[in-house]
Motif scaffolding. Structure first.
Motif, PDB file in Angstrom:
ATOM      1  N   ILE A   1       0.848  -1.190   0.000  1.00 42.97           N
ATOM      2  CA  ILE A   1       0.000   0.000   0.000  1.00 42.97           C
ATOM      3  C   ILE A   1       0.889   1.248   0.000  1.00 42.97           C
ATOM      4  O   ILE A   1       1.940   1.272   0.638  1.00 42.97           O
ATOM      5  CB  ILE A   1      -0.956   0.001   1.217  1.00 42.97           C
ATOM      6  N   ASP A   2       0.458   2.258  -0.741  1.00 40.22           N
ATOM      7  CA  ASP A   2       1.124   3.555  -0.726  1.00 40.22           C
ATOM      8  C   ASP A   2       0.488   4.390   0.380  1.00 40.22           C
ATOM      9  O   ASP A   2      -0.737   4.441   0.506  1.00 40.22           O
ATOM     10  CB  ASP A   2       0.976   4.258  -2.073  1.00 40.22           C
ATOM     11  N   VAL A   3       1.333   5.037   1.170  1.00 39.00           N
ATOM     12  CA  VAL A   3       0.873   5.795   2.338  1.00 39.00           C
ATOM     13  C   VAL A   3       1.346   7.236   2.208  1.00 39.00           C
ATOM     14  O   VAL A   3       2.501   7.495   1.864  1.00 39.00           O
ATOM     15  CB  VAL A   3       1.436   5.175   3.640  1.00 39.00           C
ATOM     16  N   THR A   4       0.440   8.166   2.480  1.00 35.26           N
ATOM     17  CA  THR A   4       0.768   9.592   2.537  1.00 35.26           C
ATOM     18  C   THR A   4       0.619  10.039   3.985  1.00 35.26           C
ATOM     19  O   THR A   4      -0.457   9.905   4.561  1.00 35.26           O
ATOM     20  CB  THR A   4      -0.185  10.398   1.631  1.00 35.26           C
ATOM     21  N   LEU A   5       1.706  10.533   4.553  1.00 32.61           N
ATOM     22  CA  LEU A   5       1.688  10.988   5.941  1.00 32.61           C
ATOM     23  C   LEU A   5       1.830  12.505   5.982  1.00 32.61           C
ATOM     24  O   LEU A   5       2.776  13.064   5.421  1.00 32.61           O
ATOM     25  CB  LEU A   5       2.837  10.352   6.735  1.00 32.61           C
ATOM     26  N   THR A   6       0.896  13.168   6.646  1.00 34.89           N
ATOM     27  CA  THR A   6       0.962  14.613   6.840  1.00 34.89           C
ATOM     28  C   THR A   6       1.750  14.890   8.108  1.00 34.89           C
ATOM     29  O   THR A   6       1.400  14.402   9.183  1.00 34.89           O
ATOM     30  CB  THR A   6      -0.460  15.200   6.955  1.00 34.89           C
ATOM     31  N   LEU A   7       2.818  15.649   7.971  1.00 38.29           N
ATOM     32  CA  LEU A   7       3.694  15.936   9.108  1.00 38.29           C
ATOM     33  C   LEU A   7       3.109  17.057   9.954  1.00 38.29           C
ATOM     34  O   LEU A   7       2.652  18.074   9.435  1.00 38.29           O
ATOM     35  CB  LEU A   7       5.085  16.320   8.617  1.00 38.29           C
ATOM     36  N   LYS A   8       3.148  16.834  11.270  1.00 34.54           N
ATOM     37  CA  LYS A   8       2.620  17.806  12.229  1.00 34.54           C
ATOM     38  C   LYS A   8       3.621  18.003  13.356  1.00 34.54           C
ATOM     39  O   LYS A   8       4.500  17.177  13.582  1.00 34.54           O
ATOM     40  CB  LYS A   8       1.293  17.304  12.829  1.00 34.54           C
ATOM     41  N   ASP A   9       3.448  19.085  14.081  1.00 32.86           N
ATOM     42  CA  ASP A   9       4.175  19.329  15.321  1.00 32.86           C
ATOM     43  C   ASP A   9       3.131  19.278  16.432  1.00 32.86           C
ATOM     44  O   ASP A   9       2.180  20.071  16.415  1.00 32.86           O
ATOM     45  CB  ASP A   9       4.849  20.705  15.291  1.00 32.86           C
ATOM     46  N   PRO A  10       3.274  18.340  17.387  1.00 38.25           N
ATOM     47  CA  PRO A  10       2.273  18.233  18.456  1.00 38.25           C
ATOM     48  C   PRO A  10       2.056  19.544  19.223  1.00 38.25           C
ATOM     49  O   PRO A  10       0.969  19.805  19.715  1.00 38.25           O
ATOM     50  CB  PRO A  10       2.842  17.165  19.392  1.00 38.25           C
ATOM     51  N   HIS A  11       3.083  20.409  19.271  1.00 30.18           N
ATOM     52  CA  HIS A  11       2.946  21.693  19.973  1.00 30.18           C
ATOM     53  C   HIS A  11       2.216  22.749  19.138  1.00 30.18           C
ATOM     54  O   HIS A  11       1.700  23.726  19.668  1.00 30.18           O
ATOM     55  CB  HIS A  11       4.324  22.217  20.381  1.00 30.18           C
ATOM     56  N   TYR A  12       2.225  22.562  17.813  1.00 28.67           N
ATOM     57  CA  TYR A  12       1.568  23.509  16.894  1.00 28.67           C
ATOM     58  C   TYR A  12       0.768  22.717  15.861  1.00 28.67           C
ATOM     59  O   TYR A  12       1.146  22.662  14.683  1.00 28.67           O
ATOM     60  CB  TYR A  12       2.608  24.395  16.193  1.00 28.67           C
ATOM     61  N   PRO A  13      -0.352  22.112  16.272  1.00 33.54           N
ATOM     62  CA  PRO A  13      -1.090  21.206  15.380  1.00 33.54           C
ATOM     63  C   PRO A  13      -1.665  21.864  14.125  1.00 33.54           C
ATOM     64  O   PRO A  13      -1.981  21.167  13.165  1.00 33.54           O
ATOM     65  CB  PRO A  13      -2.210  20.646  16.272  1.00 33.54           C
ATOM     66  N   ASP A  14      -1.779  23.195  14.102  1.00 32.52           N
ATOM     67  CA  ASP A  14      -2.335  23.868  12.933  1.00 32.52           C
ATOM     68  C   ASP A  14      -1.292  24.138  11.850  1.00 32.52           C
ATOM     69  O   ASP A  14      -1.643  24.513  10.735  1.00 32.52           O
ATOM     70  CB  ASP A  14      -2.986  25.203  13.347  1.00 32.52           C
ATOM     71  N   HIS A  15       0.001  23.966  12.173  1.00 31.78           N
ATOM     72  CA  HIS A  15       1.056  24.254  11.203  1.00 31.78           C
ATOM     73  C   HIS A  15       1.178  23.126  10.192  1.00 31.78           C
ATOM     74  O   HIS A  15       1.204  21.951  10.548  1.00 31.78           O
ATOM     75  CB  HIS A  15       2.392  24.453  11.912  1.00 31.78           C
ATOM     76  N   ASP A  16       1.277  23.498   8.920  1.00 33.64           N
ATOM     77  CA  ASP A  16       1.477  22.525   7.845  1.00 33.64           C
ATOM     78  C   ASP A  16       2.980  22.345   7.661  1.00 33.64           C
ATOM     79  O   ASP A  16       3.678  23.277   7.259  1.00 33.64           O
ATOM     80  CB  ASP A  16       0.829  23.035   6.556  1.00 33.64           C
TER      81      ASP A  16
END
Length: 167
Positions: A126-141
């Protein structure tokens, strides 16, 4: 009566399926997770020149199981690196962390994501796309990672039971 109980036991032992729901989660050392770290897209800039030197760490149960090579001065790195990881418990997610390499200094965090291994189907790439986040700033892309994964039962760990009945 005794023969019926043995048949029921054998039926339970020989059931096989392709979903992890059919596999006992507590059986240690039963799986191999093959990962291809493909590429990153729109990763966060952490260096003064507006770039980063990204590399990726994979962890399971708090233990680092693979680290990619560093791609210098690139926010859209292409790794195409393969790793095979032995997985003891599917309940432990694969934790993916991206860092910016800084020579002689502490590396900068660039984002993280989790992959829930219980959601993978056995023997199915399966191909997986993971969106990277910072737990301290969850709104940041913080960008995206692209992986390909396949989860397979570990060779030699099949638990076939053969009973010989003497009458």
């Amino acid at each position: 009566m005794f023969l019926m109980e043995i048949c029921q036991i054998l039926q339970k032992i020989n059931t096989s399926g392709t979903s992890n729901a059919d596999v006992p989660l507590a059986d240690p050392g039963m799986y191999q997770l093959d990962i291809t770290l493909r590429r990153g897209q729109s990763l966060a800039a952490r260096d003064r020149g507006g770039t980063s030197d990204p590399y990726v760490k994979f962890k399971i149960g708090g233990k680092e199981v693979f680290r990619s090579k560093i791609i210098y001065k690139n926010l859209n790195p292409v790794w195409e690196e393969k790793a095979s990881i032995l997985v003891d418990h599917l309940r432990e997610p694969l934790y993916v962390k991206v860092f910016d390499y800084d020579f002689g200094l502490q590396d900068d965090f660039m984002g993280s994501a989790f992959l829930d291994l219980t959601q993978l189907e056995l023997n199915r790439p399966i191909d997986v796309t993971l969106t990277l986040k910072d737990p301290h700033y969850p709104d940041h892309d913080l960008g995206i990672l692209f992986l390909s994964v396949i989860l397979t039962p570990k060779e030699g760990e099949h638990r076939d039971v053969h009973l010989q009945i003497l009458i």
